[in-house]
Design a protein around this motif. Structure first.
Motif, PDB file in Angstrom:
ATOM      1  N   SER A 147     -25.599 -53.440  35.087  1.00  0.00           N
ATOM      2  CA  SER A 147     -25.225 -52.982  36.431  1.00  0.00           C
ATOM      3  C   SER A 147     -24.010 -52.064  36.388  1.00  0.00           C
ATOM      4  O   SER A 147     -23.925 -51.086  37.137  1.00  0.00           O
ATOM      5  CB  SER A 147     -24.932 -54.187  37.328  1.00  0.00           C
ATOM      6  OG  SER A 147     -23.851 -54.937  36.793  1.00  0.00           O
ATOM      7  N   ALA A 148     -23.044 -52.373  35.486  1.00  0.00           N
ATOM      8  CA  ALA A 148     -21.877 -51.497  35.358  1.00  0.00           C
ATOM      9  C   ALA A 148     -22.274 -50.123  34.849  1.00  0.00           C
ATOM     10  O   ALA A 148     -21.778 -49.090  35.327  1.00  0.00           O
ATOM     11  CB  ALA A 148     -20.848 -52.131  34.425  1.00  0.00           C
ATOM     12  N   ALA A 149     -23.205 -50.089  33.878  1.00  0.00           N
ATOM     13  CA  ALA A 149     -23.673 -48.792  33.370  1.00  0.00           C
ATOM     14  C   ALA A 149     -24.402 -48.010  34.447  1.00  0.00           C
ATOM     15  O   ALA A 149     -24.222 -46.792  34.595  1.00  0.00           O
ATOM     16  CB  ALA A 149     -24.580 -49.010  32.161  1.00  0.00           C
ATOM     17  N   VAL A 150     -25.215 -48.698  35.246  1.00  0.00           N
ATOM     18  CA  VAL A 150     -25.948 -48.017  36.317  1.00  0.00           C
ATOM     19  C   VAL A 150     -24.982 -47.488  37.375  1.00  0.00           C
ATOM     20  O   VAL A 150     -25.125 -46.358  37.874  1.00  0.00           O
ATOM     21  CB  VAL A 150     -26.977 -48.986  36.941  1.00  0.00           C
ATOM     22  CG1 VAL A 150     -27.600 -48.375  38.185  1.00  0.00           C
ATOM     23  CG2 VAL A 150     -28.063 -49.319  35.927  1.00  0.00           C
ATOM     24  N   ALA A 151     -23.966 -48.305  37.732  1.00  0.00           N
ATOM     25  CA  ALA A 151     -22.989 -47.852  38.723  1.00  0.00           C
ATOM     26  C   ALA A 151     -22.203 -46.648  38.228  1.00  0.00           C
ATOM     27  O   ALA A 151     -21.945 -45.701  38.975  1.00  0.00           O
ATOM     28  CB  ALA A 151     -22.029 -48.999  39.069  1.00  0.00           C
ATOM     29  N   SER A 152     -21.835 -46.668  36.947  1.00  0.00           N
ATOM     30  CA  SER A 152     -21.115 -45.514  36.393  1.00  0.00           C
ATOM     31  C   SER A 152     -21.981 -44.263  36.419  1.00  0.00           C
ATOM     32  O   SER A 152     -21.518 -43.166  36.744  1.00  0.00           O
ATOM     33  CB  SER A 152     -20.674 -45.830  34.972  1.00  0.00           C
ATOM     34  OG  SER A 152     -20.043 -44.719  34.376  1.00  0.00           O
ATOM     35  N   ALA A 153     -23.269 -44.428  36.085  1.00  0.00           N
ATOM     36  CA  ALA A 153     -24.175 -43.273  36.119  1.00  0.00           C
ATOM     37  C   ALA A 153     -24.342 -42.739  37.541  1.00  0.00           C
ATOM     38  O   ALA A 153     -24.379 -41.521  37.757  1.00  0.00           O
ATOM     39  CB  ALA A 153     -25.531 -43.668  35.533  1.00  0.00           C
ATOM     40  N   LYS A 154     -24.404 -43.655  38.517  1.00  0.00           N
ATOM     41  CA  LYS A 154     -24.538 -43.209  39.908  1.00  0.00           C
ATOM     42  C   LYS A 154     -23.296 -42.462  40.371  1.00  0.00           C
ATOM     43  O   LYS A 154     -23.389 -41.436  41.059  1.00  0.00           O
ATOM     44  CB  LYS A 154     -24.790 -44.413  40.818  1.00  0.00           C
ATOM     45  CG  LYS A 154     -26.185 -45.005  40.688  1.00  0.00           C
ATOM     46  CD  LYS A 154     -26.378 -46.145  41.675  1.00  0.00           C
ATOM     47  CE  LYS A 154     -27.787 -46.718  41.600  1.00  0.00           C
ATOM     48  NZ  LYS A 154     -27.998 -47.824  42.556  1.00  0.00           N
ATOM     49  N   GLU A 155     -22.106 -42.980  40.012  1.00  0.00           N
ATOM     50  CA  GLU A 155     -20.877 -42.292  40.403  1.00  0.00           C
ATOM     51  C   GLU A 155     -20.797 -40.907  39.785  1.00  0.00           C
ATOM     52  O   GLU A 155     -20.408 -39.939  40.444  1.00  0.00           O
ATOM     53  CB  GLU A 155     -19.672 -43.135  39.980  1.00  0.00           C
ATOM     54  CG  GLU A 155     -19.513 -44.429  40.766  1.00  0.00           C
ATOM     55  CD  GLU A 155     -18.319 -45.232  40.295  1.00  0.00           C
ATOM     56  OE1 GLU A 155     -17.640 -44.759  39.351  1.00  0.00           O
ATOM     57  OE2 GLU A 155     -18.065 -46.316  40.854  1.00  0.00           O
ATOM     58  N   SER A 156     -21.176 -40.809  38.526  1.00  0.00           N
ATOM     59  CA  SER A 156     -21.163 -39.495  37.872  1.00  0.00           C
ATOM     60  C   SER A 156     -22.136 -38.532  38.544  1.00  0.00           C
ATOM     61  O   SER A 156     -21.818 -37.368  38.790  1.00  0.00           O
ATOM     62  CB  SER A 156     -21.493 -39.659  36.392  1.00  0.00           C
ATOM     63  OG  SER A 156     -21.530 -38.411  35.744  1.00  0.00           O
ATOM     64  N   ALA A 157     -23.331 -39.050  38.853  1.00  0.00           N
ATOM     65  CA  ALA A 157     -24.323 -38.186  39.516  1.00  0.00           C
ATOM     66  C   ALA A 157     -23.852 -37.785  40.915  1.00  0.00           C
ATOM     67  O   ALA A 157     -24.046 -36.636  41.336  1.00  0.00           O
ATOM     68  CB  ALA A 157     -25.661 -38.917  39.597  1.00  0.00           C
ATOM     69  N   ALA A 158     -23.218 -38.726  41.634  1.00  0.00           N
ATOM     70  CA  ALA A 158     -22.720 -38.391  42.975  1.00  0.00           C
ATOM     71  C   ALA A 158     -21.621 -37.343  42.914  1.00  0.00           C
ATOM     72  O   ALA A 158     -21.562 -36.430  43.742  1.00  0.00           O
ATOM     73  CB  ALA A 158     -22.212 -39.656  43.673  1.00  0.00           C
ATOM     74  N   ALA A 159     -20.732 -37.456  41.918  1.00  0.00           N
ATOM     75  CA  ALA A 159     -19.666 -36.461  41.785  1.00  0.00           C
ATOM     76  C   ALA A 159     -20.241 -35.082  41.455  1.00  0.00           C
ATOM     77  O   ALA A 159     -19.815 -34.065  42.013  1.00  0.00           O
ATOM     78  CB  ALA A 159     -18.685 -36.904  40.701  1.00  0.00           C
ATOM     79  N   GLU A 160     -21.211 -35.056  40.561  1.00  0.00           N
ATOM     80  CA  GLU A 160     -21.831 -33.776  40.236  1.00  0.00           C
ATOM     81  C   GLU A 160     -22.558 -33.182  41.447  1.00  0.00           C
ATOM     82  O   GLU A 160     -22.491 -31.978  41.704  1.00  0.00           O
ATOM     83  CB  GLU A 160     -22.809 -33.961  39.079  1.00  0.00           C
ATOM     84  CG  GLU A 160     -22.144 -34.327  37.751  1.00  0.00           C
ATOM     85  CD  GLU A 160     -23.145 -34.507  36.638  1.00  0.00           C
ATOM     86  OE1 GLU A 160     -24.354 -34.363  36.918  1.00  0.00           O
ATOM     87  OE2 GLU A 160     -22.727 -34.778  35.499  1.00  0.00           O
ATOM     88  N   MET A 161     -23.232 -34.048  42.209  1.00  0.00           N
ATOM     89  CA  MET A 161     -23.938 -33.560  43.390  1.00  0.00           C
ATOM     90  C   MET A 161     -22.964 -33.043  44.439  1.00  0.00           C
ATOM     91  O   MET A 161     -23.212 -32.023  45.089  1.00  0.00           O
ATOM     92  CB  MET A 161     -24.781 -34.699  43.974  1.00  0.00           C
ATOM     93  CG  MET A 161     -25.594 -34.293  45.208  1.00  0.00           C
ATOM     94  SD  MET A 161     -26.807 -33.001  44.833  1.00  0.00           S
ATOM     95  CE  MET A 161     -27.929 -33.930  43.797  1.00  0.00           C
TER      96      MET A 161
END
Length: 479
Positions: A147-161
């Motif tokens: 879940s921590a890895a998924v949350a980190s990936a989502k935050e990175s994707a949101a920042a890029e978006m």
């Protein structure tokens, strides 16, 4: 096992010696200070591993036997061995022998039970020590890691978006600005009457966004004079005013004049009080002041009240205001002069909350300074808006070089303009707002500087900029 001792004045030097001698993976056994020096006992990593893991072919490496120490199991192991040794110890006993010569049965049981006793400690001591097992990672830890890895990936994707959307908006703004500049450049050459009307609106103080919107909706085939008349008609229709003061003076109620410092709240309160006294008499009017901060503010309103024959009450907080309004509920009109607070001060929210929680229907009238800039007036309206303003009073009309900025704010925020004040005389310099007169005066004040305020090359840049508040201009009613 080769344990080495290292001494040094400091722990840092002792650890450096350990690292140089035994390597970075050395095992520290002890660390203590003795006689002003640091003493460290260390062991090489290979020696520590040999202690933890026995040799492959040694008895310690064999699996530990499973021991059953129950009494029946021990008896089964020892009893056959005892019977095998019994014939060598004594001759066989015949059945004819006397019972006294026969061996007693309990001795066999005692021997059987006592024989394996010495072997039990040997078996226990021969068992190797259990091997330390690596801690197992349970399912909850794995799920938390995932879940921590998924949350980190989502935050990175949101920042890029978010960054990509910001770049897209910037590109869109640049394209709209360039297209608007080209459009207004062509409009200047194709429809010069629109350029003339635009100059007059900007000189009068109206915002560029409102001017652009109205000029884009300007009917075709009109000359400059007809276009200006159409603009004035639209602006006057969208300027909400009070038709007559009977709705305020005759209806009565509780009115609070609010606004920043120095906009003329106390003077406007005195002017409204004079109108109420002339209409209903002094016994039907009450004055309240909440301005306990400025020196002489309370005395100024008290002097006006003495001239009019009206009592002035002073309150400090919401509880005092609630009590005062309850005592003055038989009055036809109650006017409240509030303390002047900057639109960026936190006290604005407290003042609005105090008036809304006074236990009575307090109608707030906002005083707008006609000499202020358009951005300042917009901030004032947003700060004092609260749950809604009953109306506004435009003050210092005689001091303003242009009044289009104040009228623009009133139109944008759809405020109801009750009165305009153009002087300090009480009550002569307070007038009902006439939309046609105000719009016409706005264009007359800056008639001399229409052609000198902006150059022809500056108009496309001004009208092509990303102007805030353009969406609000879309609510202007055309007709």
């Amino acid at each position: 096992m080769n344990v080495k001792k290292f001494t040094a004045p400091t722990s840092r030097e002792a650890l450096r010696k350990v690292r140089e001698s035994l390597g970075p993976d050395a095992v520290i056994l002890s660390n203590r200070q003795s006689d002003g020096v640091v003493e460290i006992l260390a062991l090489a990593n290979d020696d520590a591993a040999s202690l933890a893991m026995p040799a492959p072919h040694s008895p310690m490496a064999e699996p530990a036997p499973s021991l059953d120490l129950s009494a029946p199991a021990i008896a089964r192991r020892v009893e056959p061995r005892f019977e095998d040794e019994l014939p060598h110890m004594s001759p066989p006993v015949s059945a004819a022998q006397p019972a006294s010569l026969q061996p007693a049965a309990p001795r066999r049981v005692v021997a059987a039970t006592s024989a394996p006793a010495p072997s039990a400690p040997r078996a226990a001591t021969s068992a190797p020590a259990p091997q330390p097992k690596a801690p197992a990672i349970d399912a909850q830890q794995i799920a938390a890691m995932v879940s921590a890895a998924v949350a980190s990936a989502k935050e990175s994707a949101a920042a890029e978006m978010s960054g990509m959307m910001s770049e897209i908006r910037a590109m869109r703004g640049m394209m709209e600005t360039q297209l608007a500049e080209l459009s207004w450049g062509a409009t200047q050459a194709r429809e010069p009457q629109k350029t003339a009307v635009l100059r007059q609106m900007l000189a009068a103080g109206f915002s560029a966004s409102l001017a652009r919107y109205l000029i884009e909706k300007l009917p075709a085939g009109r000359d400059a004079a007809d276009s200006l008349r159409w603009i004035k008609t639209v602006l006057a229709r969208n300027l909400q005013t009070m038709a007559n003061e009977d709705a305020l003076i005759d209806q009565g109620g509780v009115f609070a004049l609010v606004g920043p410092t120095g906009v003329g709240k106390t003077t406007s309160t005195a002017k409204l009080a004079a109108r109420c006294v002339m209409r209903h008499g002094p016994e039907k009017l009450a004055l309240i002041t909440t301005d306990a901060y400025r020196i002489g503010a309370h005395e100024q309103l008290r002097i006006y009240g003495k001239i009019l024959g009206v009592m002035v009450h002073s309150v400090k907080d919401e509880a005092d205001l609630r009590i005062a309004l309850k005592e003055l509920k038989n009055k036809h009109t109650v006017l409240i002069d509030t303390v002047g607070v900057s639109q960026r001060d936190q006290m604005v929210t407290e003042q609005v909350s105090m008036l809304q929680g006074a236990g009575s229907d307090v109608k707030r009238l906002l005083c707008l300074n006609a000499t202020a800039t358009q951005e300042t007036l917009s901030e004032v309206v947003r700060a004092y808006q609260g749950s809604g303003l009953a109306g506004c009073i435009m003050t210092k009309l005689d001091e303003a070089a242009a009044i289009g900025n104040a009228l623009d704010v009133v139109i944008r925020h759809k405020l109801n303009l009750f009165y305009v004040s153009n002087g300090q005389r009480v009550p002569e310099d307070l007038h009902l707002a006439d939309p046609v007169y105000l719009i016409d005066r706005a264009f007359k004040l800056k008639r001399d500087s229409v052609n000198s305020q902006y150059q022809d090359a500056e108009l496309p840049l001004l009208m092509g900029a990303d102007l805030g508040g353009f969406a609000a201009a879309r609510e202007v009613h055309l007709g």
